[in-house]
Structures are given as structure tokens and as C-alpha cells.
Design an enzyme around this catalytic site. Structure first.
Site, PDB file in Angstrom:
ATOM      1  N   GLU A   1       0.805  -1.226   0.000  1.00 22.59           N
ATOM      2  CA  GLU A   1       0.000   0.000   0.000  1.00 22.59           C
ATOM      3  C   GLU A   1       0.839   1.277   0.000  1.00 22.59           C
ATOM      4  O   GLU A   1       0.884   2.013   0.997  1.00 22.59           O
ATOM      5  CB  GLU A   1      -0.952   0.010   1.195  1.00 22.59           C
ATOM      6  CG  GLU A   1      -2.011  -1.066   1.124  1.00 22.59           C
ATOM      7  CD  GLU A   1      -3.132  -0.860   2.139  1.00 22.59           C
ATOM      8  OE1 GLU A   1      -3.082   0.105   2.911  1.00 22.59           O
ATOM      9  OE2 GLU A   1      -4.070  -1.680   2.142  1.00 22.59           O
TER      10      GLU A   1
ATOM     11  N   GLU B   1      -5.882  -8.176   0.497  1.00 25.47           N
ATOM     12  CA  GLU B   1      -6.572  -7.815   1.740  1.00 25.47           C
ATOM     13  C   GLU B   1      -8.010  -7.462   1.411  1.00 25.47           C
ATOM     14  O   GLU B   1      -8.269  -6.729   0.449  1.00 25.47           O
ATOM     15  CB  GLU B   1      -5.968  -6.578   2.434  1.00 25.47           C
ATOM     16  CG  GLU B   1      -4.707  -6.843   3.191  1.00 25.47           C
ATOM     17  CD  GLU B   1      -4.167  -5.589   3.889  1.00 25.47           C
ATOM     18  OE1 GLU B   1      -4.962  -4.763   4.391  1.00 25.47           O
ATOM     19  OE2 GLU B   1      -2.936  -5.437   3.922  1.00 25.47           O
TER      20      GLU B   1
HETATM   21  C1  BG6 Z   1      -4.578  -1.879   5.246  1.00 24.81           C
HETATM   22  C2  BG6 Z   1      -3.259  -2.275   5.818  1.00 24.81           C
HETATM   23  O1  BG6 Z   1      -4.477  -0.561   4.871  1.00 24.81           O
HETATM   24  O2  BG6 Z   1      -5.699  -1.855   6.064  1.00 24.81           O
HETATM   25  C3  BG6 Z   1      -3.350  -3.065   7.107  1.00 24.81           C
HETATM   26  O3  BG6 Z   1      -2.431  -2.916   4.900  1.00 24.81           O
HETATM   27  C4  BG6 Z   1      -4.431  -2.465   7.977  1.00 24.81           C
HETATM   28  O4  BG6 Z   1      -2.086  -3.056   7.709  1.00 24.81           O
HETATM   29  C5  BG6 Z   1      -5.751  -2.610   7.246  1.00 24.81           C
HETATM   30  O5  BG6 Z   1      -4.506  -2.994   9.268  1.00 24.81           O
HETATM   31  C6  BG6 Z   1      -6.962  -2.161   8.035  1.00 24.81           C
HETATM   32  O6  BG6 Z   1      -6.786  -0.875   8.504  1.00 24.81           O
HETATM   33  P1  BG6 Z   1      -7.174  -0.504   9.991  1.00 24.81           P
HETATM   34  O7  BG6 Z   1      -6.834   0.931  10.147  1.00 24.81           O
HETATM   35  O8  BG6 Z   1      -8.626  -0.757  10.113  1.00 24.81           O
HETATM   36  O9  BG6 Z   1      -6.341  -1.429  10.851  1.00 24.81           O
END
Ligand code: BG6
Length: 473
Positions: free
Chosen positions: A162, A376
């Protein structure tokens, strides 16, 4: 369930983690500080220790992965476990840890997909300008080469996770260190420099003839005008250029297209900002642009944008996102709420159509993309242990099942229309430490009681297994 029978054999069905969010053990075995350690301590809101104590408990989490039908895991290497300052002599304990971890995965039939950088720049390099300092790109390339030479058992690599989240959170939104707000020059420069770092590592990997595959991870946030008017469409286009197109062009075209640069220049002009592209940079990007073996796409939500004609302001409070906070970006537009779109406990938009749209778009606009994995996708929720919990308690999380089901359906729809997406990693494998939200925002298939590190199975894990069992073997 039957829908997944259309998937090819070997479709990747994984769980995602990131070193700093799961490992804990930030002060052991010679590990160096990341950009987060002192920052979090000064804030005093939450500590990265013990996170999910993955440093010690990875065998348990790998065993759960196997038991619940996963065939892959996303991991990241903490640069600072190997090179505490980002450069110099490697620390053997850190190297040994990752060998043990990868062996555990492979012995259990869980293929590791490994990122070299997941938001955790070494503090020494961060203090020296992080990605804004071109010297740090050299250190990143050296670290990558060390990993490729050392960890021969890893066959699937991602360079950086990211790129936009770093640039945006560090220099626009200010919720990552160094907390700059609307520093447009730094944000665009960080994007370009991260792309250079990625491209140099890809070129090194390919020129070095390493055995394996390599790519990078972008989080893509489709931007829709709301309501639909020509002015709002233009605001959405500007935001898209800044958040998505600049990085996609740089990665998969090796050039910033005139259409993208026209929009980027409009943003730079409005903010008195500039981008420094040095002689030879674009040749490096060009060379790498056809050499990515795969593309990791993270998807959470779209944003909705309207035109805005004023100064930048952001009432971000540490828990929301620009999708729903009052985020106004001079020369770009403002984020607005679309009342027709449901939201999560953290006010993130829930919109599986956005995943379908963005998959279609990248496959059409970027023919150099050979293969896509969703690296993700998942639902962050407030979840508690029920009263009278026992080892066998199953945590009920129907909303997560629904969320994943809808997004997998979007993936399948895109696949059926020819998009070559061959894997899905849920964020996240187990509950983890969240950068801006600490320990109360849970994404895992497995619940972690952070007081004693016990794991409990969630219903979503049972559902995930059923899906895995239904897929062609
Ligand atoms: C992504 C990242 O942006 O989102 C993760 O790669 C992150 O590391 C995930 O944890 C969710 O974001 P958040 O702020 O809800 O933990």
C-alpha cells in the site's frame, strides 16, 4: 457455496498478517525500532506489544490456518529484525526467526506470500527522510537483495504494501508519523520514490534470475462522484488520480499518462506543490512495468466525492477514514457520505460493487497485469468475548461472513468476465494490532484475547473452511 466450484484448482485461499501488527516482541533479539515505536509510546494510547505474539505463537496460528482450510498466508518481514538500522550487518536471530516461520508454513502446506515492507520503515531511515530520501531507496534495495539471497524457500514476494497509504497517511491525513497535514509535495514525491524502490527491486529480482515471483500491493479505493454532476465527476477524477491512477500508471505502464498528469498537475498547482522526477527514473519504472508477475490488490471501500472550492481541512479523529469524516482537500474535492451505502462500526463504506468495478477497470486499463490476488479484504468490528467463555466457544460474527461472501461474489463475477484474479486473502488471519485503532478493531478469523493470547475460533473461520472444502482441489 457452489459458486466457488468455478474456481481453478490451486486458487489461493489465505489469511493476511503484517509483521508489526502480529509479532509483538518489538524489543527482543536485537530488533531495531521502526518509525512507530517512539511515536506510539509518546501517544500513550496503545503499545505494539504484545500484538498477537506471533513471534512466539506462529506455530499455533499456522496450525489453525491448516485446520481451517487455508492454503496460503500473507506475512511481512520486519526489516528491523534483520537490519536494526535498515543497513549494516544482519542480525542472525532475526534471520533464523524467519527461516523457522517459513519452514513452519511450508511443512503445513501453507504457502507464504511475503512482503518486504509493510508500513514499518526503520526509525533510523525514517528520521533521515524515509521514502523522501533517495539514499533510503538504496538501503531498501540492499535489504531486498539480502532477503532474496537468504530466504530461498520463499517463492512469492511483494515489495511494498500500500504505497498510497503511507504517502497519504504520513503527509496528507497525518495519522501516521510524521503527522504532516496536506503536505502535497511530500505525498506525491513519496509515491514516486516508493515506485522507484519497487521498480529497482523488481529489476534486481529479474536480472538476478531468482527463482520465484514478485509483485507489489496497492490498496485501491474507487472514487465515485456523489451526487453525479460534471463538477463532482471532476473532483472524483482528481482524487482518483492522486490515490489510484498515479501509482497504477507508474507500476504497470512505467509512465504517468498525460491524462493522469493533467489531473496531478492541477492538484500540484492548486497547492503550490511540485514533483521531482530525476533523469533515468522513468527508464527504471518502464523496465519494471512488464516484469511484475502478479498484482496484490487490497480493497476495503470506495469513497464518494463532491467538488469543493476552499482550503484543506480534515476533522479526522483517529478512527474514521476520509470516506466519512469531513475531509476537504484543496484543489481536489471533498469526501461525502452516500446515504445509500451501509457502513461498518468505523464508518467505512460497505460496497462489494466497488471491488467488481476496480477489478474490471485495472484489467482493462493495465494489460501488463498478468495475475491478480486480492491481498486484503475484510471487516473491522468491535467484538467481545461472550460471558462464560470456554475453549470451545465459537464467536459469532455473521456480519463478517456476509461481508466476505459479498466480496467473494464480486470477485467471482469479475472472474467470470475474464479478470484473472486467482486468490483471496482475508484481512486478517487472526485479530491484530491496528495502526490507528489499537486493539479494539478486530478483523480476524480467529479471535485473540489480548490479555492472555488465547485464540478462539469465529464462525467466519468455519464458513471459510466450508468454502475452501468446496473449491476444486
Ligand atoms: C490496510 C493495511 O491498509 O488496512 C493493514 O495494509 C491495515 O495493515 C488494514 O490494518 C486495516 O486498517 P485498519 O486501520 O482498520 O487497521
Amino acid at each position: 457455496l457452489n459458486r466457488v466450484q468455478s474456481l481453478p484448482k490451486g486458487f489461493i485461499w489465505g489469511g493476511a498478517t503484517a509483521a508489526y501488527q502480529v509479532e509483538g516482541a518489538t524489543k527482543v533479539d536485537g530488533k531495531g525500532k521502526t518509525m512507530w515505536d517512539d511515536y506510539l509510546q509518546a501517544q500513550g494510547r496503545f503499545s505494539p506489544d504484545p500484538a498477537s505474539d506471533f513471534y512466539h505463537r506462529y506455530p499455533e496460528d499456522i496450525a489453525l490456518s491448516k485446520k481451517y482450510g487455508l492454503n496460503a498466508i500473507r506475512l511481512s518481514i520486519a526489516w528491523t529484525r534483520i537490519f536494526p538500522k535498515g543497513y549494516g550487518e544482519p542480525v542472525q536471530a532475526g534471520v533464523d526467526y524467519y527461516h523457522r516461520l517459513f519452514k513452519e508454513c511450508l511443512d503445513n502446506g501453507i504457502t507464504p506470500y511475503v512482503s518486504l515492507h509493510h508500513f514499518d520503515s526503520p526509525k533510523t531511515l525514517f528520521d533521515d527522510g524515509d521514502w523522501l530520501n533517495r539514499k533510503n531507496i538504496d538501503y531498501f534495495v540492499d535489504y531486498a537483495k539480502f532477503c532474496f539471497d537468504e530466504f530461498k524457500e520463499v517463492k512469492n514476494w511483494f515489495t511494498i504494501n500500500e504505497l498510497i497509504s503511507l504517502a497519504f497517511s504520513q503527509y496528507i491525513q497525518g495519522n501516521f508519523p510524521p503527522n504532516h497535514h496536506f503536505d502535497v509535495t511530500s505525498a506525491i514525491q513519496a509515491q514516486h520514490n516508493e515506485l522507484l524502490a519497487h521498480a529497482r527491486v523488481v529489476n534486481l529480482f529479474k536480472d538476478g534470475g531468482y527463482d520465484g515471483r514478485i509483485g507489489l500491493i496497492h490498496v485501491l479505493q474507487p472514487v465515485y462522484p456523489y451526487p453525479v454532476t460534471p463538477e463532482n465527476q471532476h473532483a472524483a477524477d482528481l482524487d482518483d488520480a492522486f490515490m489510484n491512477a498515479f501509482l497504477l500508471d507508474g507500476t504497470f505502464k512505467g509512465e504517468y499518462t498525460p491524462k493522469t498528469m493533467k489531473l496531478i498537475n492541477e492538484i500540484l498547482d492548486a497547492n503550490d506543490a511540485h514533483l521531482d522526477i530525476q533523469l533515468g527514473d522513468m527508464d527504471i519504472l518502464k523496465k519494471a512495468s512488464t516484469r511484475n508477475d502478479f498484482f496484490g490488490l487490497n480493497y476495503y471501500q470506495p469513497s464518494f466525492f463532491a467538488a469543493y472550492d476552499g482550503d484543506s481541512t480534515n476533522t479526522f479523529n483517529g478512527t474514521g477514514t476520509k470516506g466519512t469524516t469531513s475531509f476537504k482537500f484543496k484543489g481536489v474535492g471533498q469526501a461525502v457520505k452516500n446515504p445509500d451505502i451501509p457502513t461498518t462500526d468505523w464508518d467505512w463504506n460497505i460496497d462489494p460493487e466497488g471491488l467488481y468495478d476496480i477489478l474490471k477497470r485495472v484489467s482493462i486499463e493495465y494489460p501488463n497485469i498478468k495475475e491478480i490476488f486480492i491481498t486484503e479484504n475484510g471487516l473491522g468490528m468491535k467484538e467481545d468475548l461472550p460471558e462464560g467463555v470456554t475453549d470451545d466457544t465459537i464467536i459469532d460474527d455473521p456480519k463478517r461472513i456476509d461481508f466476505v461472501d459479498q466480496h467473494v461474489a464480486a470477485l467471482l463475477k469479475a472472474r467470470s468476465e475474464g479478470v484473472n484474479v486467482n486468490g483471496y486473502f482475508i484481512w486478517s488471519l487472526q485479530d491484530q494490532f491496528s495502526w490507528a485503532n489499537g486493539y479494539n478493531k478486530r478483523y480476524g478469523l480467529f479471535f485473540v484475547d489480548f490479555t492472555n493470547q488465547k485464540r478462539y475460533v469465529k464462525k467466519s473461520a468455519l464458513w471459510y473452511k466450508e468454502l475452501a472444502d468446496t473449491m476444486p482441489k
